[in-house]
Design a protein around this motif. Structure first.
Motif, PDB file in Angstrom:
ATOM      1  N   ARG A  43       0.939  -1.066   0.053  1.00 40.41           N
ATOM      2  CA  ARG A  43      -0.143  -0.008  -0.036  1.00 40.41           C
ATOM      3  C   ARG A  43       0.818   1.426  -0.047  1.00 40.41           C
ATOM      4  NH1 ARG A  43      -3.947  -2.584   4.056  1.00 40.41           N
ATOM      5  NH2 ARG A  43      -5.440  -3.335   2.666  1.00 40.41           N
ATOM      6  N   ARG A  47       0.913   4.013  -3.078  1.00 35.32           N
ATOM      7  CA  ARG A  47       0.747   5.439  -2.872  1.00 35.32           C
ATOM      8  C   ARG A  47       2.030   6.331  -3.458  1.00 35.32           C
ATOM      9  NH1 ARG A  47      -4.037   5.613  -2.256  1.00 35.32           N
ATOM     10  NH2 ARG A  47      -5.277   4.838  -0.416  1.00 35.32           N
ATOM     11  N   GLU A  52      -4.138   6.571  -5.971  1.00 37.05           N
ATOM     12  CA  GLU A  52      -5.201   7.374  -5.155  1.00 37.05           C
ATOM     13  C   GLU A  52      -6.413   6.380  -4.939  1.00 37.05           C
ATOM     14  OE1 GLU A  52      -5.752  11.260  -6.863  1.00 37.05           O
ATOM     15  OE2 GLU A  52      -3.921  11.866  -6.430  1.00 37.05           O
TER      16      GLU A  52
END
Length: 148
Positions: A43, A47, A52
């Motif tokens: 994750r 990012r 997004e």
């Protein structure tokens, strides 16, 4: 390397993203026990690559794909934990996904043993008694060097 907290893992993810951009095309394996932080690191990396919105764990779907901003391509996040036989990888049609350009992030790669292409980077994450993570990396020199 040592990740004493999530901020340290995030800094590592940002350094790796900087080397992978502008067109990430690599196979990255994440090894470690349940709770080691494999999904969290994925994750953080997604990012850092500019993804997004919601980033879901592929635990049940096995694969989640994300379009990277601009012309950076696709990132596919795999979780092979539920595989009982490495041939399930072939049955799921992942050969085509791995043959196409893009970033492939693989949790529990040992459950698809013999099916995956060679990894460009392997991260071995060990959960320590104080909840920090000890991380060992191997693979392409440019990627390993970016982590330090």
């Amino acid at each position: 390397m040592l990740w004493p907290d999530e901020a340290a893992a995030q800094a590592t993810a940002e350094r790796l993203a900087a080397v992978l951009l502008p067109s990430p095309n690599a196979v990255i394996e994440l090894h470690g026990p349940l709770g080691a932080g494999k999904t969290t690191f994925v994750r953080l990396l997604l990012r850092a690559l500019g993804v997004e919105g919601r980033i879901k764990s592929p635990s049940y779907a096995v694969m989640e794909s994300y379009e990277l901003p601009g012309d950076a391509g696709t990132a596919s996040h795999f979780d092979f934990y539920r595989f009982g036989d490495p041939r399930e990888w072939e049955d799921a049609g992942f050969r085509d996904v791995f043959a196409a350009p893009g970033l492939k992030l693989c949790e529990w790669p040992e459950k698809a043993a013999g099916q995956l292409p060679p990894a460009d980077l392997q991260l071995f994450i060990e959960l320590m008694p104080d909840d920090s993570r000890q991380v060992r990396a191997s693979g392409a020199a440019t990627l390993v060097k970016a982590l330090a």
